[in-house]
Motif scaffolding. Structure first.
Motif, short mmCIF file in Angstrom:
data_model
loop_
_atom_site.label_atom_id
_atom_site.label_comp_id
_atom_site.label_asym_id
_atom_site.label_seq_id
_atom_site.Cartn_x
_atom_site.Cartn_y
_atom_site.Cartn_z
N THR A 1 0.84 -1.19 0.00
CA THR A 1 0.00 0.00 0.00
C THR A 1 0.88 1.24 0.00
OG1 THR A 1 -1.75 -1.13 1.20
CG2 THR A 1 -1.79 1.28 1.25
N TYR A 2 0.56 2.17 -0.87
CA TYR A 2 1.33 3.42 -0.94
C TYR A 2 0.98 4.29 0.26
CZ TYR A 2 3.52 7.56 -3.02
OH TYR A 2 4.32 8.64 -3.28
N THR A 3 2.01 4.71 1.02
CA THR A 3 1.75 5.45 2.26
C THR A 3 2.40 6.83 2.30
OG1 THR A 3 3.66 4.39 3.31
CG2 THR A 3 1.50 3.32 3.59
N ASN A 4 3.17 7.18 1.27
CA ASN A 4 3.84 8.50 1.29
C ASN A 4 2.81 9.62 1.32
OD1 ASN A 4 6.13 7.03 1.09
ND2 ASN A 4 6.83 7.90 -0.86
N ARG A 5 3.12 10.65 2.10
CA ARG A 5 2.24 11.80 2.23
C ARG A 5 2.83 12.98 1.47
NH1 ARG A 5 -1.51 11.40 6.14
NH2 ARG A 5 -1.58 13.65 6.43
N PRO A 6 2.00 13.94 1.06
CA PRO A 6 2.52 15.11 0.37
C PRO A 6 3.43 15.93 1.28
CG PRO A 6 0.21 15.43 0.94
CD PRO A 6 0.53 13.99 1.24
N ILE A 7 4.45 16.56 0.68
CA ILE A 7 5.36 17.41 1.46
C ILE A 7 5.45 18.77 0.80
CG2 ILE A 7 6.69 15.45 2.33
CD1 ILE A 7 8.84 16.08 0.27
N SER A 8 5.88 19.75 1.54
CA SER A 8 5.96 21.13 1.06
C SER A 8 7.09 21.29 0.05
CB SER A 8 6.17 22.09 2.23
OG SER A 8 7.47 21.88 2.79
N LYS A 9 7.07 22.41 -0.65
CA LYS A 9 8.14 22.69 -1.61
C LYS A 9 9.48 22.82 -0.89
CE LYS A 9 5.21 22.76 -4.97
NZ LYS A 9 5.14 21.61 -5.88
N LEU B 1 12.81 20.59 -1.65
CA LEU B 1 14.14 21.15 -1.90
C LEU B 1 15.17 20.56 -0.94
CD1 LEU B 1 15.87 23.10 -3.54
CD2 LEU B 1 15.31 24.88 -1.86
N ALA B 2 14.78 20.42 0.31
CA ALA B 2 15.69 19.83 1.30
C ALA B 2 16.07 18.41 0.91
CB ALA B 2 15.04 19.86 2.69
N GLU B 3 15.12 17.65 0.40
CA GLU B 3 15.39 16.28 -0.05
C GLU B 3 16.40 16.27 -1.19
OE1 GLU B 3 15.21 12.15 -0.21
OE2 GLU B 3 14.45 13.51 1.33
N LEU B 4 16.23 17.19 -2.14
CA LEU B 4 17.16 17.29 -3.27
C LEU B 4 18.56 17.65 -2.78
CD1 LEU B 4 14.88 19.18 -5.84
CD2 LEU B 4 15.58 16.78 -5.94
N LYS B 5 18.65 18.53 -1.83
CA LYS B 5 19.96 18.93 -1.28
C LYS B 5 20.61 17.77 -0.52
CE LYS B 5 20.15 23.23 0.37
NZ LYS B 5 19.75 24.48 1.09
N ASN B 6 19.79 16.98 0.18
CA ASN B 6 20.32 15.81 0.88
C ASN B 6 20.91 14.79 -0.08
OD1 ASN B 6 19.67 16.77 3.43
ND2 ASN B 6 17.65 15.75 3.47
N ARG B 7 20.40 14.80 -1.29
CA ARG B 7 20.91 13.87 -2.31
C ARG B 7 22.12 14.43 -3.05
NH1 ARG B 7 15.12 11.90 -5.00
NH2 ARG B 7 14.37 10.76 -3.15
N GLY B 8 22.55 15.60 -2.68
CA GLY B 8 23.78 16.15 -3.26
C GLY B 8 23.59 17.26 -4.26
N LEU B 9 22.35 17.72 -4.48
CA LEU B 9 22.12 18.79 -5.44
C LEU B 9 22.59 20.12 -4.87
CD1 LEU B 9 20.87 19.37 -8.26
CD2 LEU B 9 18.75 19.96 -7.07
N VAL B 10 23.39 20.84 -5.62
CA VAL B 10 23.91 22.14 -5.20
C VAL B 10 22.88 23.20 -5.54
CG1 VAL B 10 25.74 23.84 -5.48
CG2 VAL B 10 26.29 21.39 -5.55
N VAL B 11 22.44 23.96 -4.54
CA VAL B 11 21.42 24.99 -4.73
C VAL B 11 22.00 26.33 -4.30
CG1 VAL B 11 19.10 25.76 -4.12
CG2 VAL B 11 19.60 23.31 -4.29
N GLY B 12 22.04 27.28 -5.24
CA GLY B 12 22.61 28.58 -4.94
C GLY B 12 21.64 29.51 -4.23
N ASP B 13 20.38 29.47 -4.64
CA ASP B 13 19.37 30.39 -4.10
C ASP B 13 18.13 29.57 -3.73
OD1 ASP B 13 17.26 32.22 -3.75
OD2 ASP B 13 18.18 33.68 -5.09
N ASP B 14 17.94 29.34 -2.45
CA ASP B 14 16.82 28.49 -2.00
C ASP B 14 15.47 29.07 -2.40
OD1 ASP B 14 18.80 26.98 -0.89
OD2 ASP B 14 17.85 26.85 1.10
#
Length: 299
Positions: A3-11, A15-28
């Protein structure tokens, strides 16, 4: 099955998830604005080639948000360029099918199921033609129904004018008589009608990708166009070795057909200019071989 249990998360959490995966972000703040306009999973599709671990989705060192936005913008402009070229091909295909088939078989040949190979495909295609005609608000369609009640659809030069590219493709491919199909293929500089069948089938899929704003740049396409070694007009010398599931093969088909069409657009020049505008985009991801721009087709 789970059963799919993931819930929606904010923008911000996205962005925090992408940064945790190593994405470099200059302007949040700017990045969050982009994620507010581009769905997260659409954006993430452009990140897949930069993953070094598919299980954890970690990105290669130095992969930046700005880099992915540039790739996204390239793909957007590429779709626009392709869609314009397909529009020219679609209009020319429509005109040439109507002309050659009508001159050989009259005004209402598309209603005669005996002229088609597969009766089931004929019935499905005819239903789609009926639906498209009834949705149309074109004056020439309304004029027919205001004046006539027989036959059930307007003449072919009106009915096929509002038909989709998919209907045109199915109509051509399912038609039984080969001679008239050869006439249409010859108008596109193709010595065999099976080449045209293959090309318009694959271009139909490509058109749908562009129309639905799907990723185009590095996609693997299900329909592979036939790539003959030689053709009468400017063509490529390495056609048999081209990766047919990649975009480059279809771009070659479009560029070849555009040689036979009167158009105000410059597809080949536009494509070369687009690649020059985005030098960080690797043409290999689109299936481009080395020295592609030295081929007769692209010179």
């Amino acid at each position: 099955m789970a059963t799919y249990t993931n819930r929606p998360i904010s923008k911000a959490c996205q962005l925090a998830e992408l940064k945790n995966r190593g994405l470099v972000v200059g302007d949040d703040n700017q990045a969050i604005e982009y994620l507010g306009s581009i769905n997260y999973f659409r954006f993430a599709c452009y990140l897949q080639p930069f993953e070094i671990d598919p299980a954890t989705h970690q990105y290669a060192v130095g992969t930046s948000f700005d880099q992915i936005i540039e790739l996204y913008q390239f793909d957007k402009e590429l779709r626009s360029l392709i869609f314009t070229a397909i529009q020219d091909v679609e209009i020319a295909l429509r005109s040439r099918i109507i002309h050659h088939f009508s001159m050989s078989h009259g005004t209402f040949w598309f209603l005669n199921r005996n002229m088609f190979k597969d009766k089931s495909i004929f019935n499905t295609t005819l239903q789609k033609e009926w639906n498209e005609v009834n949705r149309s608000k074109e004056d020439f369609i309304q004029d027919f129904f205001d004046r006539y009640d027989n036959p059930i659809l307007p003449p072919v030069w009106k009915t096929l004018e509002v038909a989709s590219f998919g209907v045109l493709s199915k109509t051509y491919e399912n038609f039984a008589e080969v001679t008239v199909k050869k006439f249409v293929a010859k108008d596109f500089g193709l010595p065999q009608y099976t080449y045209l069948e293959s090309w318009i089938r694959s271009i139909t899929v490509l058109r749908n990708c562009c129309a639905h704003h799907a990723r185009t740049w590095n996609r693997r396409y299900p329909w592979k166009p036939k790539m003959p070694a030689k053709l009468p007009l400017n063509w490529i010398s390495n056609a048999p070795t081209v990766r047919k599931q990649k975009l480059y093969a279809q771009l070659c088909c479009l560029a070849y057909m555009c040689q036979t069409i009167v158009s105000t657009s410059d597809f080949k020049g536009g494509l070369k200019a687009l690649l020059a505008k985005y030098p960080k985009v690797n043409p290999t991801a689109l299936g481009f071989p080395p020295l592609w721009n030295q081929e007769p087709l692209w010179r």
